[in-house]
Design a protein around this motif. Sequence first.
Motif, PDB file in Angstrom:
ATOM      1  N   LEU A  48      84.498  27.604  28.972  1.00 14.53           N
ATOM      2  CA  LEU A  48      84.135  26.322  29.581  1.00 14.53           C
ATOM      3  C   LEU A  48      85.158  25.236  29.259  1.00 14.53           C
ATOM      4  CD1 LEU A  48      80.282  26.203  28.886  1.00 14.53           C
ATOM      5  CD2 LEU A  48      81.430  26.786  31.034  1.00 14.53           C
ATOM      6  N   GLN A  49      85.855  25.398  28.107  1.00 13.99           N
ATOM      7  CA  GLN A  49      86.859  24.418  27.699  1.00 13.99           C
ATOM      8  C   GLN A  49      86.287  22.995  27.740  1.00 13.99           C
ATOM      9  OE1 GLN A  49      90.598  25.007  26.779  1.00 13.99           O
ATOM     10  NE2 GLN A  49      89.201  26.532  25.970  1.00 13.99           N
ATOM     11  N   LEU A  50      85.239  22.802  26.975  1.00 14.18           N
ATOM     12  CA  LEU A  50      84.571  21.500  26.921  1.00 14.18           C
ATOM     13  C   LEU A  50      85.387  20.503  26.097  1.00 14.18           C
ATOM     14  CD1 LEU A  50      80.904  22.719  26.287  1.00 14.18           C
ATOM     15  CD2 LEU A  50      82.000  22.154  28.465  1.00 14.18           C
ATOM     16  N   GLU A  51      85.184  19.219  26.385  1.00 10.10           N
ATOM     17  CA  GLU A  51      85.933  18.175  25.683  1.00 10.10           C
ATOM     18  C   GLU A  51      85.789  18.308  24.170  1.00 10.10           C
ATOM     19  OE1 GLU A  51      83.780  17.705  28.104  1.00 10.10           O
ATOM     20  OE2 GLU A  51      84.684  16.471  29.681  1.00 10.10           O
ATOM     21  N   ARG A  52      84.580  18.611  23.720  1.00 11.62           N
ATOM     22  CA  ARG A  52      84.308  18.604  22.288  1.00 11.62           C
ATOM     23  C   ARG A  52      85.102  19.670  21.518  1.00 11.62           C
ATOM     24  NH1 ARG A  52      80.224  17.825  17.960  1.00 11.62           N
ATOM     25  NH2 ARG A  52      81.167  19.094  16.360  1.00 11.62           N
ATOM     26  N   ASP A  53      85.211  20.894  22.087  1.00 11.39           N
ATOM     27  CA  ASP A  53      85.755  21.975  21.266  1.00 11.39           C
ATOM     28  C   ASP A  53      86.776  22.866  21.976  1.00 11.39           C
ATOM     29  OD1 ASP A  53      83.970  23.182  22.948  1.00 11.39           O
ATOM     30  OD2 ASP A  53      82.740  24.106  21.392  1.00 11.39           O
ATOM     31  N   ALA A  54      87.337  22.393  23.091  1.00 10.66           N
ATOM     32  CA  ALA A  54      88.349  23.198  23.794  1.00 10.66           C
ATOM     33  C   ALA A  54      89.503  23.561  22.865  1.00 10.66           C
ATOM     34  CB  ALA A  54      88.874  22.430  25.011  1.00 10.66           C
ATOM     35  N   VAL A  55      89.847  22.643  21.956  1.00  9.96           N
ATOM     36  CA  VAL A  55      90.988  22.872  21.071  1.00  9.96           C
ATOM     37  C   VAL A  55      90.797  24.115  20.201  1.00  9.96           C
ATOM     38  CG1 VAL A  55      90.090  21.366  19.247  1.00  9.96           C
ATOM     39  CG2 VAL A  55      92.546  21.717  19.442  1.00  9.96           C
ATOM     40  N   SER A  56      89.539  24.483  19.946  1.00 10.75           N
ATOM     41  CA  SER A  56      89.264  25.634  19.074  1.00 10.75           C
ATOM     42  C   SER A  56      89.414  26.975  19.777  1.00 10.75           C
ATOM     43  CB  SER A  56      87.839  25.539  18.523  1.00 10.75           C
ATOM     44  OG  SER A  56      87.710  24.414  17.699  1.00 10.75           O
ATOM     45  N   TYR A  57      89.376  26.961  21.114  1.00 14.70           N
ATOM     46  CA  TYR A  57      89.342  28.226  21.867  1.00 14.70           C
ATOM     47  C   TYR A  57      90.671  28.468  22.566  1.00 14.70           C
ATOM     48  CZ  TYR A  57      84.316  28.431  21.084  1.00 14.70           C
ATOM     49  OH  TYR A  57      83.075  28.509  20.492  1.00 14.70           O
ATOM     50  N   MET A  58      91.421  29.430  22.052  1.00 13.98           N
ATOM     51  CA  MET A  58      92.744  29.754  22.600  1.00 13.98           C
ATOM     52  C   MET A  58      92.664  31.143  23.210  1.00 13.98           C
ATOM     53  SD  MET A  58      94.989  28.322  19.451  1.00 13.98           S
ATOM     54  CE  MET A  58      94.803  26.616  18.930  1.00 13.98           C
ATOM     55  N   SER A  59      92.692  31.182  24.550  1.00 15.09           N
ATOM     56  CA  SER A  59      92.393  32.438  25.241  1.00 15.09           C
ATOM     57  C   SER A  59      93.360  33.587  24.919  1.00 15.09           C
ATOM     58  CB  SER A  59      92.301  32.201  26.745  1.00 15.09           C
ATOM     59  OG  SER A  59      93.558  31.800  27.244  1.00 15.09           O
ATOM     60  N   PRO A  60      94.640  33.349  24.541  1.00 19.44           N
ATOM     61  CA  PRO A  60      95.482  34.501  24.183  1.00 19.44           C
ATOM     62  C   PRO A  60      94.944  35.315  23.006  1.00 19.44           C
ATOM     63  CG  PRO A  60      96.848  32.582  24.581  1.00 19.44           C
ATOM     64  CD  PRO A  60      95.421  32.096  24.570  1.00 19.44           C
ATOM     65  N   ASN A  61      94.022  34.725  22.243  1.00 20.14           N
ATOM     66  CA  ASN A  61      93.431  35.466  21.128  1.00 20.14           C
ATOM     67  C   ASN A  61      92.425  36.520  21.589  1.00 20.14           C
ATOM     68  OD1 ASN A  61      94.810  34.087  19.099  1.00 20.14           O
ATOM     69  ND2 ASN A  61      93.238  32.485  18.933  1.00 20.14           N
ATOM     70  N   TYR A  62      91.948  36.422  22.832  1.00 22.86           N
ATOM     71  CA  TYR A  62      90.901  37.374  23.248  1.00 22.86           C
ATOM     72  C   TYR A  62      90.988  37.829  24.698  1.00 22.86           C
ATOM     73  CZ  TYR A  62      89.059  32.612  23.721  1.00 22.86           C
ATOM     74  OH  TYR A  62      88.942  31.274  23.968  1.00 22.86           O
TER      75      TYR A  62
END
Length: 283
Positions: free
Chosen positions: A146-160
Amino acid sequence: MHRTTLGDFELTVVSDGTYYLDGGAFFGVVPKTMWSKRAMPDEQNRLDVGLNSLLVRTGKKNILIETGIGNKLPEKLAQIYKQPTKLLDNLHAAGVAPEDIDIVINTHLHFDHCGWNTVRRGDKFVATFPNAKYYVQEKEWEHGRLQLERDAVSYMSPNYDPLIESGQMVLLNGDLELLPGISVKVFPGHTANMQAVMVESGAGNEKKTACYISDLIPTSAHIDLTWVMAFDLFPLQTIESRKKYYARAIPEKWLTVFTHDDQTPWGYVEKNDKGKLVLGDLK
Ligand SMILES: [Zn+2]
Protein backbone atom coordinates in the motif's frame (compact mmCIF):
# COMPACT_ATOMS: atom_id res chain seq x y z
CA MET A 1 28.13 -16.24 20.25
CA HIS A 2 24.95 -17.13 22.14
CA ARG A 3 24.07 -20.79 21.63
CA THR A 4 21.91 -23.24 23.56
CA THR A 5 20.06 -26.50 23.08
CA LEU A 6 16.29 -26.74 23.22
CA GLY A 7 15.22 -30.38 23.37
CA ASP A 8 16.71 -31.93 20.23
CA PHE A 9 17.26 -28.57 18.56
CA GLU A 10 20.23 -26.23 18.67
CA LEU A 11 19.56 -22.48 18.80
CA THR A 12 22.18 -19.86 17.87
CA VAL A 13 21.78 -16.08 17.87
CA VAL A 14 23.36 -14.72 14.69
CA SER A 15 23.54 -10.94 14.53
CA ASP A 16 23.67 -8.60 11.55
CA GLY A 17 25.39 -6.10 13.88
CA THR A 18 23.88 -3.02 15.48
CA TYR A 19 22.11 0.03 14.06
CA TYR A 20 20.86 3.37 15.35
CA LEU A 21 17.33 4.12 16.44
CA ASP A 22 16.09 7.29 18.11
CA GLY A 23 15.68 6.61 21.83
CA GLY A 24 12.37 8.46 22.05
CA ALA A 25 10.87 6.50 19.16
CA PHE A 26 12.18 3.26 20.61
CA PHE A 27 10.40 3.78 23.95
CA GLY A 28 7.25 5.58 22.78
CA VAL A 29 5.39 7.44 25.52
CA VAL A 30 7.83 6.40 28.26
CA PRO A 31 9.65 9.51 29.57
CA LYS A 32 13.37 9.69 28.89
CA THR A 33 14.08 10.05 32.61
CA MET A 34 12.77 6.49 32.93
CA TRP A 35 14.05 4.74 29.79
CA SER A 36 17.53 6.25 30.02
CA LYS A 37 18.04 4.19 33.18
CA ARG A 38 17.81 1.10 30.99
CA ALA A 39 19.48 2.30 27.79
CA MET A 40 21.93 5.20 27.50
CA PRO A 41 21.63 7.25 24.29
CA ASP A 42 24.45 9.14 22.56
CA GLU A 43 24.54 12.96 22.15
CA GLN A 44 22.11 12.68 19.22
CA ASN A 45 19.68 10.68 21.38
CA ARG A 46 20.42 7.53 19.41
CA LEU A 47 20.56 4.02 20.82
CA ASP A 48 22.75 1.28 19.44
CA VAL A 49 20.25 -1.47 18.80
CA GLY A 50 20.81 -5.15 17.99
CA LEU A 51 19.73 -7.07 14.88
CA ASN A 52 19.39 -10.61 16.16
CA SER A 53 18.43 -13.40 13.83
CA LEU A 54 17.92 -16.89 15.22
CA LEU A 55 19.38 -19.99 13.60
CA VAL A 56 17.52 -23.19 14.51
CA ARG A 57 19.16 -26.50 13.66
CA THR A 58 16.68 -29.33 14.08
CA GLY A 59 19.13 -32.04 13.00
CA LYS A 60 17.32 -32.29 9.66
CA LYS A 61 16.71 -28.69 8.67
CA ASN A 62 18.33 -25.30 9.17
CA ILE A 63 15.87 -22.51 9.82
CA LEU A 64 16.84 -18.84 9.85
CA ILE A 65 14.41 -16.49 11.56
CA GLU A 66 14.78 -12.90 10.32
CA THR A 67 17.55 -11.54 8.10
CA GLY A 68 18.62 -8.16 9.53
CA ILE A 69 19.26 -5.02 7.47
CA GLY A 70 21.26 -6.60 4.64
CA ASN A 71 23.55 -4.71 2.27
CA LYS A 72 21.18 -2.82 -0.03
CA LEU A 73 20.16 0.27 1.97
CA PRO A 74 20.17 3.51 -0.04
CA GLU A 75 23.17 5.64 0.97
CA LYS A 76 21.16 8.20 2.93
CA LEU A 77 19.42 5.55 5.03
CA ALA A 78 22.71 3.74 5.59
CA GLN A 79 24.05 7.02 7.04
CA ILE A 80 21.06 7.43 9.33
CA TYR A 81 20.77 3.86 10.59
CA LYS A 82 24.20 2.35 9.84
CA GLN A 83 24.44 -0.74 7.69
CA PRO A 84 26.55 -3.23 9.61
CA THR A 85 26.29 -6.21 7.16
CA LYS A 86 27.50 -8.81 9.65
CA LEU A 87 24.90 -11.56 9.24
CA LEU A 88 26.66 -13.74 6.67
CA ASP A 89 29.97 -13.57 8.57
CA ASN A 90 28.22 -14.54 11.78
CA LEU A 91 26.36 -17.38 10.04
CA HIS A 92 29.71 -18.59 8.71
CA ALA A 93 31.14 -18.43 12.24
CA ALA A 94 28.19 -20.56 13.36
CA GLY A 95 29.16 -23.14 10.74
CA VAL A 96 26.43 -22.45 8.20
CA ALA A 97 26.68 -21.32 4.58
CA PRO A 98 23.82 -19.53 2.79
CA GLU A 99 23.24 -22.71 0.72
CA ASP A 100 22.62 -24.66 3.93
CA ILE A 101 19.54 -22.68 4.95
CA ASP A 102 16.32 -24.60 4.21
CA ILE A 103 13.77 -22.16 5.60
CA VAL A 104 13.76 -18.40 6.17
CA ILE A 105 10.97 -16.88 8.25
CA ASN A 106 10.32 -13.14 8.29
CA THR A 107 8.16 -11.98 11.19
CA HIS A 108 7.21 -8.93 9.14
CA LEU A 109 8.67 -7.00 6.21
CA HIS A 110 10.23 -3.88 7.77
CA PHE A 111 13.65 -3.33 6.20
CA ASP A 112 15.52 -4.16 9.41
CA HIS A 113 13.98 -7.65 9.49
CA CYS A 114 14.28 -8.90 5.91
CA GLY A 115 17.26 -7.05 4.40
CA TRP A 116 19.39 -10.13 3.73
CA ASN A 117 16.50 -11.96 2.08
CA THR A 118 18.01 -10.83 -1.21
CA VAL A 119 21.23 -9.47 -2.64
CA ARG A 120 21.78 -7.41 -5.76
CA ARG A 121 23.21 -9.24 -8.73
CA GLY A 122 23.69 -6.87 -11.67
CA ASP A 123 20.38 -5.07 -12.07
CA LYS A 124 18.45 -7.91 -10.40
CA PHE A 125 17.77 -9.03 -6.84
CA VAL A 126 18.24 -12.70 -6.07
CA ALA A 127 17.80 -14.90 -3.00
CA THR A 128 20.72 -14.75 -0.58
CA PHE A 129 19.71 -18.24 0.55
CA PRO A 130 19.26 -20.02 -2.79
CA ASN A 131 17.88 -23.30 -1.43
CA ALA A 132 15.48 -21.79 1.09
CA LYS A 133 11.75 -21.39 1.14
CA TYR A 134 10.82 -18.05 2.67
CA TYR A 135 7.67 -17.44 4.72
CA VAL A 136 5.76 -14.29 5.71
CA GLN A 137 2.11 -13.40 6.31
CA GLU A 138 0.25 -12.47 3.13
CA LYS A 139 -1.55 -9.53 4.78
CA GLU A 140 1.77 -8.11 5.98
CA TRP A 141 3.00 -8.15 2.38
CA GLU A 142 -0.26 -6.55 1.17
CA HIS A 143 0.13 -3.79 3.77
CA GLY A 144 3.66 -3.06 2.54
CA ARG A 145 2.39 -2.79 -1.02
CA LEU A 146 0.00 0.00 0.00
CA GLN A 147 3.00 2.29 0.60
CA LEU A 148 1.14 4.41 3.13
CA GLU A 149 2.46 7.79 4.25
CA ARG A 150 3.09 6.54 7.77
CA ASP A 151 5.33 3.55 7.04
CA ALA A 152 6.22 3.36 3.33
CA VAL A 153 9.84 4.01 4.28
CA SER A 154 9.95 0.67 6.14
CA TYR A 155 8.83 -1.45 3.18
CA MET A 156 11.43 -1.96 0.44
CA SER A 157 10.06 -4.29 -2.20
CA PRO A 158 13.47 -5.62 -3.43
CA ASN A 159 13.64 -7.44 -0.09
CA TYR A 160 10.67 -9.66 -0.99
CA ASP A 161 8.95 -9.09 -4.34
CA PRO A 162 11.69 -10.86 -6.36
CA LEU A 163 11.23 -13.93 -4.12
CA ILE A 164 7.48 -13.93 -4.62
CA GLU A 165 8.01 -13.67 -8.38
CA SER A 166 10.48 -16.58 -8.32
CA GLY A 167 8.12 -18.68 -6.19
CA GLN A 168 10.61 -18.91 -3.31
CA MET A 169 8.51 -16.88 -0.88
CA VAL A 170 5.29 -18.39 0.44
CA LEU A 171 2.56 -16.08 1.72
CA LEU A 172 0.74 -17.42 4.78
CA ASN A 173 -2.75 -16.83 6.09
CA GLY A 174 -2.65 -16.98 9.88
CA ASP A 175 -1.05 -19.40 12.33
CA LEU A 176 0.60 -22.50 10.89
CA GLU A 177 3.02 -25.28 11.75
CA LEU A 178 5.68 -25.17 9.01
CA LEU A 179 7.42 -28.36 10.12
CA PRO A 180 7.41 -30.38 13.33
CA GLY A 181 8.41 -28.00 16.14
CA ILE A 182 8.47 -24.84 14.05
CA SER A 183 5.30 -22.77 13.78
CA VAL A 184 4.22 -19.18 13.31
CA LYS A 185 1.69 -17.29 15.39
CA VAL A 186 0.28 -13.85 14.59
CA PHE A 187 0.56 -11.23 17.36
CA PRO A 188 -0.94 -7.93 16.15
CA GLY A 189 0.30 -4.58 17.47
CA HIS A 190 3.61 -3.57 15.91
CA THR A 191 1.93 -4.26 12.58
CA ALA A 192 -1.46 -5.87 12.10
CA ASN A 193 0.01 -9.17 10.91
CA MET A 194 3.38 -9.55 12.56
CA GLN A 195 4.05 -13.21 13.29
CA ALA A 196 6.15 -14.65 16.11
CA VAL A 197 7.96 -17.96 15.61
CA MET A 198 7.40 -20.79 18.07
CA VAL A 199 10.16 -23.37 18.42
CA GLU A 200 9.25 -26.51 20.35
CA SER A 201 11.20 -29.70 20.92
CA GLY A 202 10.86 -32.73 23.20
CA ALA A 203 7.75 -34.62 24.31
CA GLY A 204 5.54 -34.49 27.40
CA ASN A 205 7.19 -33.01 30.49
CA GLU A 206 10.45 -32.72 28.58
CA LYS A 207 8.99 -30.34 26.03
CA LYS A 208 10.94 -27.08 25.73
CA THR A 209 9.66 -23.97 24.02
CA ALA A 210 11.34 -20.84 22.68
CA CYS A 211 9.59 -17.94 21.00
CA TYR A 212 11.13 -15.41 18.66
CA ILE A 213 8.73 -12.65 19.66
CA SER A 214 10.16 -10.02 17.30
CA ASP A 215 8.97 -6.43 17.63
CA LEU A 216 6.13 -7.30 20.01
CA ILE A 217 8.83 -7.15 22.75
CA PRO A 218 11.93 -5.86 20.96
CA THR A 219 14.37 -5.88 23.90
CA SER A 220 14.55 -6.96 27.52
CA ALA A 221 13.99 -3.28 28.42
CA HIS A 222 10.51 -3.47 26.83
CA ILE A 223 8.97 -6.29 28.86
CA ASP A 224 6.63 -3.99 30.87
CA LEU A 225 3.17 -4.07 29.26
CA THR A 226 3.08 -0.34 28.49
CA TRP A 227 6.68 0.16 27.31
CA VAL A 228 5.58 0.17 23.69
CA MET A 229 7.58 1.55 20.76
CA ALA A 230 6.30 4.67 18.97
CA PHE A 231 6.75 2.71 15.72
CA ASP A 232 3.86 0.40 16.61
CA LEU A 233 0.81 0.99 14.43
CA PHE A 234 -1.62 -0.41 17.03
CA PRO A 235 -0.22 0.24 20.51
CA LEU A 236 -3.35 -0.91 22.36
CA GLN A 237 -3.15 -4.21 20.52
CA THR A 238 0.53 -4.50 21.41
CA ILE A 239 -0.49 -4.42 25.08
CA GLU A 240 -3.22 -7.04 24.56
CA SER A 241 -0.87 -9.26 22.54
CA ARG A 242 1.77 -9.01 25.27
CA LYS A 243 -0.80 -10.07 27.87
CA LYS A 244 -1.71 -13.09 25.74
CA TYR A 245 1.94 -13.92 25.26
CA TYR A 246 2.88 -13.68 28.94
CA ALA A 247 -0.20 -15.70 29.98
CA ARG A 248 1.54 -18.73 28.46
CA ALA A 249 5.21 -17.79 28.23
CA ILE A 250 5.61 -17.16 31.98
CA PRO A 251 3.96 -20.31 33.43
CA GLU A 252 5.31 -22.53 30.63
CA LYS A 253 8.82 -21.03 30.91
CA TRP A 254 9.30 -20.15 27.26
CA LEU A 255 12.71 -18.81 26.27
CA THR A 256 11.93 -15.39 24.78
CA VAL A 257 14.22 -14.22 21.97
CA PHE A 258 14.62 -10.42 21.68
CA THR A 259 15.24 -9.14 18.15
CA HIS A 260 16.76 -5.77 18.97
CA ASP A 261 18.64 -6.41 22.23
CA ASP A 262 22.37 -6.42 21.54
CA GLN A 263 23.24 -7.30 25.17
CA THR A 264 20.59 -9.84 26.18
CA PRO A 265 19.31 -11.66 23.09
CA TRP A 266 17.16 -14.07 25.09
CA GLY A 267 15.83 -14.80 28.55
CA TYR A 268 12.92 -15.98 30.67
CA VAL A 269 10.31 -13.37 31.58
CA GLU A 270 9.00 -13.82 35.11
CA LYS A 271 6.76 -12.01 37.59
CA ASN A 272 8.52 -11.04 40.79
CA ASP A 273 6.83 -11.07 44.21
CA LYS A 274 5.55 -7.51 43.66
CA GLY A 275 3.87 -8.62 40.42
CA LYS A 276 6.36 -6.75 38.24
CA LEU A 277 7.58 -8.34 35.01
CA VAL A 278 11.31 -9.01 35.21
CA LEU A 279 13.89 -11.01 33.31
CA GLY A 280 14.90 -14.11 35.29
CA ASP A 281 18.37 -15.61 35.40
CA LEU A 282 19.21 -17.89 32.51
CA LYS A 283 19.19 -21.45 33.78
ZN1 LIG B 1 9.38 -3.65 12.67
